[in-house]
Design an enzyme around this catalytic site. Structure first.
Site, PDB file in Angstrom:
ATOM      1  N   SER A   1     -32.577  77.338 -33.857  1.00  0.00           N
ATOM      2  CA  SER A   1     -31.533  76.430 -33.383  1.00  0.00           C
ATOM      3  C   SER A   1     -31.687  75.084 -34.073  1.00  0.00           C
ATOM      4  O   SER A   1     -32.775  74.742 -34.558  1.00  0.00           O
ATOM      5  CB  SER A   1     -31.665  76.236 -31.861  1.00  0.00           C
ATOM      6  OG  SER A   1     -30.856  75.177 -31.400  1.00  0.00           O
TER       7      SER A   1
ATOM      8  N   TYR B   1     -36.657  73.799 -24.249  1.00  0.00           N
ATOM      9  CA  TYR B   1     -35.897  74.671 -25.139  1.00  0.00           C
ATOM     10  C   TYR B   1     -36.175  74.310 -26.594  1.00  0.00           C
ATOM     11  O   TYR B   1     -36.443  75.182 -27.432  1.00  0.00           O
ATOM     12  CB  TYR B   1     -34.406  74.549 -24.838  1.00  0.00           C
ATOM     13  CG  TYR B   1     -33.528  75.380 -25.737  1.00  0.00           C
ATOM     14  CD1 TYR B   1     -33.441  76.759 -25.579  1.00  0.00           C
ATOM     15  CD2 TYR B   1     -32.771  74.791 -26.756  1.00  0.00           C
ATOM     16  CE1 TYR B   1     -32.631  77.530 -26.405  1.00  0.00           C
ATOM     17  CE2 TYR B   1     -31.960  75.546 -27.579  1.00  0.00           C
ATOM     18  CZ  TYR B   1     -31.899  76.916 -27.403  1.00  0.00           C
ATOM     19  OH  TYR B   1     -31.101  77.669 -28.230  1.00  0.00           O
TER      20      TYR B   1
END
Length: 265
Positions: A159, A172
Site C-alpha cells: 500500500s 495498518y
C-alpha cells in the site's frame, strides 16, 4: 554492400510494451490469497484470462465458487485462513497436487482496521499484524521451495501506507511497511536463484476494505476521502500484477507504486 566498421555492433532491439516475448501466462500456476473480493478477485480473473491456472484462497469459500464460475480458465477453490500456518501450507500443497507446480504467489489477503492509537482496541492491531504481515510471511514460507524449483515469482500487495504513514493508520501502515521490508530481504535472498519479488503499492482503490473499519468517525473520514477523488479500480491493480508477471525472465519489476491521479499523498 557497405561494410560495418570494425568493432561496431548493431544496436540491440529493445521491445516496446506491446512486444514482450513472454506476454502470456499460458499454463502457469498462480496462487492468489484474499481472492474473495476486491484486488484479489480481480487479479485472479485477470490471471485466468491471461492463461494461468489459478488457485484462489480465502475464508469466504462461497464467494470463491462464484469467482470460479466466472473465470475463463481452470480455478481451484481453497478455503484458507492466512493467520493459520497449517491452513496456508495445506493450500500450497493442494495447489501443487492439483496442477503439478507453483509458478507465482500473489499475497493479497489483508484487513484495514484504521483508528487512532489512543484508546484503540488492540485486538484489532493483532488481527492486522496476523493477517497482513504474518499471513503473507507464512504464505511465502510455504510456497518458496516450489517457487525456487519453478524460478517463479512472489507478488506482495502492499500500500502507499507502506511508504507514508498517517494519523489513524499507524498499525495498518506498520504492517504494510513490514511487508515492504520483508519483500526486500526476500528479494536479496532469492533473486540469484531466479525468483522475482514484486511489491505493488496501491493508493485508494474502490474495494470493501474501508468497510472493515469499526470506528464510525474514521470510516466516514475514509469514505469522504475516497469520494474526493477518482479512485482506482481493482482491475487497475490486477493489470499491474499481470504486467509484472509477464515480463521476460531477465526483467524483474520489483516495485510498482500506483496512485489515483487525484491522490496527493
Amino acid at each position: 554492400m557497405a561494410r560495418r566498421p570494425s568493432g561496431i555492433r548493431p544496436a540491440p532491439h529493445h521491445a516496446s510494451l506491446g512486444e514482450h516475448v513472454n506476454n502470456t501466462l499460458e499454463g502457469k500456476v498462480v496462487l492468489v490469497t484474499g481472492a474473495s473480493s476486491g484486488i484479489g478477485r480481480a487479479t485472479a480473473l485477470a490471471l485466468s484470462k491471461a492463461g494461468a491456472r489459478v488457485a484462489v484462497g480465502a475464508r469466504r469459500a462461497d464467494r470463491l465458487k462464484e469467482l470460479a464460475q466466472e473465470a475463463p480458465g481452470e480455478i481451484l477453490v481453497l478455503e484458507v485462513d492466512v493467520t493459520d500456518q497449517q491452513s496456508v501450507r495445506d493450500a500450497v500443497e493442494a495447489t501443487v497436487d492439483r496442477f503439478g507446480a507453483l509458478d507465482a504467489l500473489v499475497n493479497n489477503a489483508g484487513v484495514m482496521l484504521s483508528g487512532m492509537i489512543l484508546n484503540a482496541d488492540t485486538a484489532e492491531w493483532t488481527r492486522m499484524v496476523e493477517t497482513n504481515l504474518l499471513g503473507s510471511m507464512y504464505a511465502v514460507h510455504a510456497a518458496l521451495p516450489h517457487l525456487l524449483r519453478s524460478k517463479g515469482a512472489v507478488v506482495q500487495i502492499s500500500s502507499t501506507s507502506g511508504r507514508i504513514s498517517s494519523a489513524a493508520s499507524g498499525v495498518y501502515a506498520a504492517t504494510k511497511s513490514g511487508i515492504n521490508a520483508f519483500a526486500e530481504a526476500l528479494r536479496q535472498e532469492v533473486t540469484a536463484e531466479g525468483v522475482r519479488v514484486v511489491v505493488v503499492e496501491p493508493g485508494f482503490v474502490s474495494t470493501e476494505l474501508t468497510s472493515h473499519i469499526t470506528d464510525p468517525a474514521i470510516q466516514t473520514m475514509a469514505k469522504n476521502m475516497a469520494e474526493s477523488m477518482r479512485t482506482l479500480q481493482p482491475e487497475d491493480i490486477a493489470g499491474a500484477v499481470v504486467y509484472a508477471l509477464t515480463q521476460p525472465e531477465h526483467v524483474a519489476v520489483n516495485e510498482i507504486l500506483i496512485r489515483p491521479t487525484d491522490q496527493t499523498r
